[in-house]
Design a protein around this motif. Structure first.
Motif, PDB file in Angstrom:
ATOM      1  N   VAL A  15       0.849  -1.201   0.000  1.00 18.18           N
ATOM      2  CA  VAL A  15       0.000   0.000   0.000  1.00 18.18           C
ATOM      3  C   VAL A  15       0.878   1.241   0.000  1.00 18.18           C
ATOM      4  CG1 VAL A  15      -1.836   1.263   1.185  1.00 18.18           C
ATOM      5  CG2 VAL A  15      -1.797  -1.239   1.270  1.00 18.18           C
ATOM      6  N   GLY A  16       0.562   2.186  -0.884  1.00 21.52           N
ATOM      7  CA  GLY A  16       1.357   3.399  -0.937  1.00 21.52           C
ATOM      8  C   GLY A  16       1.106   4.329   0.232  1.00 21.52           C
ATOM      9  N   TYR A  17      -0.171   4.592   0.521  1.00 19.79           N
ATOM     10  CA  TYR A  17      -0.517   5.565   1.564  1.00 19.79           C
ATOM     11  C   TYR A  17      -1.770   5.101   2.295  1.00 19.79           C
ATOM     12  CZ  TYR A  17      -1.119  10.231   3.694  1.00 19.79           C
ATOM     13  OH  TYR A  17      -1.224  11.287   4.580  1.00 19.79           O
ATOM     14  N   VAL A  18      -1.729   5.153   3.619  1.00 17.14           N
ATOM     15  CA  VAL A  18      -2.896   4.857   4.452  1.00 17.14           C
ATOM     16  C   VAL A  18      -3.334   6.155   5.112  1.00 17.14           C
ATOM     17  CG1 VAL A  18      -3.755   3.639   6.485  1.00 17.14           C
ATOM     18  CG2 VAL A  18      -2.274   2.453   4.859  1.00 17.14           C
ATOM     19  N   ALA A  19      -4.553   6.589   4.821  1.00 20.81           N
ATOM     20  CA  ALA A  19      -5.061   7.856   5.332  1.00 20.81           C
ATOM     21  C   ALA A  19      -6.026   7.636   6.486  1.00 20.81           C
ATOM     22  CB  ALA A  19      -5.762   8.619   4.204  1.00 20.81           C
ATOM     23  N   ASP A  20      -5.818   8.351   7.577  1.00 21.49           N
ATOM     24  CA  ASP A  20      -6.757   8.389   8.696  1.00 21.49           C
ATOM     25  C   ASP A  20      -7.231   6.993   9.099  1.00 21.49           C
ATOM     26  OD1 ASP A  20      -8.134   9.714  10.663  1.00 21.49           O
ATOM     27  OD2 ASP A  20      -9.915  10.066   9.440  1.00 21.49           O
ATOM     28  N   ALA A  21      -6.307   6.199   9.628  1.00 23.90           N
ATOM     29  CA  ALA A  21      -6.573   4.787   9.934  1.00 23.90           C
ATOM     30  C   ALA A  21      -7.370   4.647  11.228  1.00 23.90           C
ATOM     31  CB  ALA A  21      -5.267   4.014  10.022  1.00 23.90           C
ATOM     32  N   THR A  22      -8.648   5.033  11.174  1.00 24.93           N
ATOM     33  CA  THR A  22      -9.523   4.887  12.339  1.00 24.93           C
ATOM     34  C   THR A  22     -10.322   3.585  12.305  1.00 24.93           C
ATOM     35  OG1 THR A  22     -11.186   6.218  11.191  1.00 24.93           O
ATOM     36  CG2 THR A  22      -9.731   7.368  12.732  1.00 24.93           C
ATOM     37  N   SER A  23     -10.209   2.838  11.206  1.00 24.27           N
ATOM     38  CA  SER A  23     -10.760   1.487  11.101  1.00 24.27           C
ATOM     39  C   SER A  23      -9.604   0.522  10.881  1.00 24.27           C
ATOM     40  CB  SER A  23     -11.752   1.392   9.933  1.00 24.27           C
ATOM     41  OG  SER A  23     -12.831   2.275  10.114  1.00 24.27           O
ATOM     42  N   GLU A  24      -9.819  -0.762  11.181  1.00 24.91           N
ATOM     43  CA  GLU A  24      -8.705  -1.710  11.149  1.00 24.91           C
ATOM     44  C   GLU A  24      -8.133  -1.878   9.748  1.00 24.91           C
ATOM     45  OE1 GLU A  24      -8.302  -5.389  13.668  1.00 24.91           O
ATOM     46  OE2 GLU A  24      -8.642  -6.333  11.717  1.00 24.91           O
ATOM     47  N   VAL A  25      -6.828  -1.782   9.677  1.00 21.72           N
ATOM     48  CA  VAL A  25      -6.066  -2.088   8.470  1.00 21.72           C
ATOM     49  C   VAL A  25      -5.170  -3.265   8.832  1.00 21.72           C
ATOM     50  CG1 VAL A  25      -4.343  -1.251   6.831  1.00 21.72           C
ATOM     51  CG2 VAL A  25      -6.127   0.302   7.683  1.00 21.72           C
TER      52      VAL A  25
END
Length: 324
Positions: free
Chosen positions: A107-117
């Motif tokens: 993944v290049g960019y994860v934005a605002d990870a307020t849910s499970e990644v």
């Protein structure tokens, strides 16, 4: 699948052990591609049981006020939840744009990870090279799994989870600026500012193996390590990590960390193992096998603008940084 701020994949892809091969700019560099991956954007997606072989040879957006170049073999840009399970990826990426490049093995960019990644039972061979040797702008992130995790805007309900993940390959940063934003897991974890109200990114690391990974950096001040560069405002639950048969070579930097360069927040570490690891930094002044510094740094502080390559402005009267 690539787009420019249009469609987002929100569904489920089960590969049934099939292999998908992608090539973007194999024989000649492609210019001004912004979102590059199997999916340009994902949100709430589930990808499992698939093998990916990817080549990305991209100039990216070469203007300071343009969009970034996002590269990830599964997703270029993710917002919201994401599940990646039983994915094997062999990715070769060579961005060269002078400004912003977020490059991750998955993944290049994860934005605002307020849910499970979550990344589970997966293996990544990441051959990532930033081959612009003339730019001094420090806006490129090269991560074995994720290029960058952005600052969260509200309290995360869960975590960014790595469970039974193996990362290998070769990560090389040839740019001549100060900060080599490289790492075997997540190159950069960002934070918007240093106020007490800012919430942390939560990251869980279980049974992660950094195996046969070579990191080579040329930043004049510092370099990331086998996990990442700056991990700011984090809560880390590190249950088990093995780094073996791997090397970190810092050609110019005077500061480096074995796992991360600099971090703020809270770490819970249960087991870390190094075996057959080589670290070479002939100009090194500060070095820690886990981290070099456990606080932010003025010359690469919270609020660094990865799109403009600028630090926040310092208000001498208020004696604090002013964030846009």
């Amino acid at each position: 699948m690539r787009d420019n701020d249009e469609n987002t994949f929100t569904g489920t892809l089960t590969g049934n052990s099939h292999t998908i091969a992608m090539s973007v700019g194999k024989d000649a560099k492609i210019v001004f591609h912004t979102h590059n991956g199997l999916f340009a954007k994902t949100s709430g997606a589930k990808i499992s049981n698939i093998k990916l072989v990817s080549i990305f040879n991209i100039v990216g957006d070469n203007a300071s006020d343009g969009d970034a170049c996002y590269i990830g073999s599964v997703s270029a840009y993710n917002s919201g939840a994401l599940t990646i399970d039983k994915v094997t990826a062999n990715v070769t990426a060579s961005p060269s744009g002078a400004y912003t490049n977020f490059v991750g093995g998955l993944v290049g960019y994860v934005a605002d990870a307020t849910s499970e990644v979550s990344f589970t039972d997966s293996k990544v061979t990441a051959n990532l090279t930033y081959d612009n040797s003339t730019t001094k702008v420090d806006c490129t992130c090269l991560g074995g799994v994720i290029g960058m995790v952005g600052a969260v805007k509200s309290k995360p309900a869960t975590v960014i989870k790595f469970d039974n993940v193996t990362v290998g390959g070769n990560i090389t940063d040839k740019h001549t600026g100060s900060n080599s934003r490289v790492g075997g897991l997540i190159a950069e974890v960002g934070a918007k500012d240093n106020s007490a109200s800012v919430v942390p990114n939560k990251i869980s690391i279980t049974n992660v193996n950094i195996n046969a990974l070579t990191i080579n950096s040329s930043g004049k001040s510092n370099s990331g390590g086998f996990l990442g560069h700056n991990w700011y405002r984090v809560e880390i639950d590190l249950s088990s990590l093995i780094v073996n048969n791997s090397s970190l070579t810092v050609n110019n930097g005077t500061e480096l960390g074995g796992l991360v360069l600099s971090t703020t927040g809270y770490w819970s570490i249960k087991e870390v193992s190094f075996d057959g690891v080589k670290v070479k930094a002939t100009k090194c002044i500060n070095f820690g096998m886990l981290a070099s510094t456990l606080f932010g740094r003025d010359y690469d502080s919270y609020g660094f603008d990865y799109f403009k390559g600028e630090l926040p402005k310092f208000d001498k009267g208020k004696k604090l940084y002013v964030f846009a």
